[in-house]
Design an enzyme around this catalytic site. Sequence first.
Site: not given
Length: 472
Positions: A109, A172, A244, A254
């Site tokens: 990420k 991640r 999302d 997230d």
Amino acid sequence: MTMMIPFDNSYARLPEGFFARQAPVSVRAPRLIALNADLAQVLRITPGEAEEMAQVFAGNSVPEGAEPLAQLYSGHQFGTYNPQLGDGRAVLLGEVVGTDGIRRDIQLKGSGQTPFSRRGDGRAWLGPVLREYVVSEAMHALGIPTTRALAAVETGEIVLREGPMPGAVLTRVAQSHLRVGTFQVFAARGQLDNLRRLTEYAIQRHYPQAEGPMGLLRAVRDAQARLIAQWMGVGFIHGVMNTDNSSIAGETIDYGPCAFMDSYHPNTVFSSIDQMGRYAYSNQPEIAVWNLAQLATALIQQFEDKDAAVEEATEIVHAMPDLLQEQWLERFRAKIGLTRAEEGDLEMISDLLIRMAQNRADFTNTFRALGSQNARDQFTDPATYDQWAEGWQARVQREAVPAEVMAAANPAFIPRNHRVEQMIQAAVQGDYAPFQRLNDVLRRPYEDQPDAADLKRPPAENEVVQATFCGT
């Protein structure tokens, strides 16, 4: 020693329309900040030298067996549908099957631009990377399903946000990165073959006991109901519960403008972009139901008999509020030392929360200290607590081991916002000692750890964090 990752990829075998093949973009001078050695062992990763691992986890060196790609998805953002999102600053290297038999994604990420970047730079700065590392690992230690942090790397480059910031990349790990929005994009485009293929893949990977699309919907509903109740039980506010950002695996995913509450109030919001409070603490169960309804809408598109599918999906979604209430009650009963359900439990818990909100009582410290002087000291008017505690003590006497139940349900430590911000500011100056200390303490959140008592303290007035940001 040469670093080895035993990739066993499945998502890369799906049709090309599911993703864009995309290598991570190299950075100038990567340096390893942290490696989660315990997680690496579960993933059967053979660590290498620090320099080699920095090259891999920064994206400069693609390890053997990896098949880098950026995933496609869409989603509702604050209630408005965006027809194409996708991994705009992340690359899925591949998957591994751990020593526990669980298949997991390994994703970089902040690894540079992809076809889904939408004019973004594809990068991450150090602050959000360290925040996600600390908070996701704290969530894991709290026993809450979550993506995890495998590594963090400095890039040696500058990222422009409010000003010039040091760049970083997070590695991640997730049971998958399938989101509600992954289903939405194919449904909205009328790509029903892809939608069916995705549904079959999701069932096989996550819920093999589920029967067809409606079985998948039930399984996601149940996993999400458990997850949201667990968030509520520790005072966690996700901040951007867009579709999302809603994992069908039932994991927290997230960590952008997320936060844990200090003083309790049901309408608490931290996200700088949530101006209307859509994703406030108390709204999270309702939003989870709304997100599930969007998944149902997408899954229905693959049925020929849509009327029957709508009827079944409606029944599944409409059952979620009661499931959430049941899960919430189970969590909060344990928080006040109750294991047996009795009439009046909901009212007793609600009464405590109302008194906490009126008295600005610290959420974590109040529950951790129930029954002691420290609990009443959390209230601006301690008599308010005493009035509640009288009835509670009469009720809890009918329980076998309330102290043990409460100790297991109420953490002593959470990643408090002001400590996370102080950690970030220190790291920007090159001092990673606060980052390392937070990780060490938060690895054992249910232990008292007297040497870390300062990390239990709520923020002073000048330390209060008013807003958190997503970092893009």
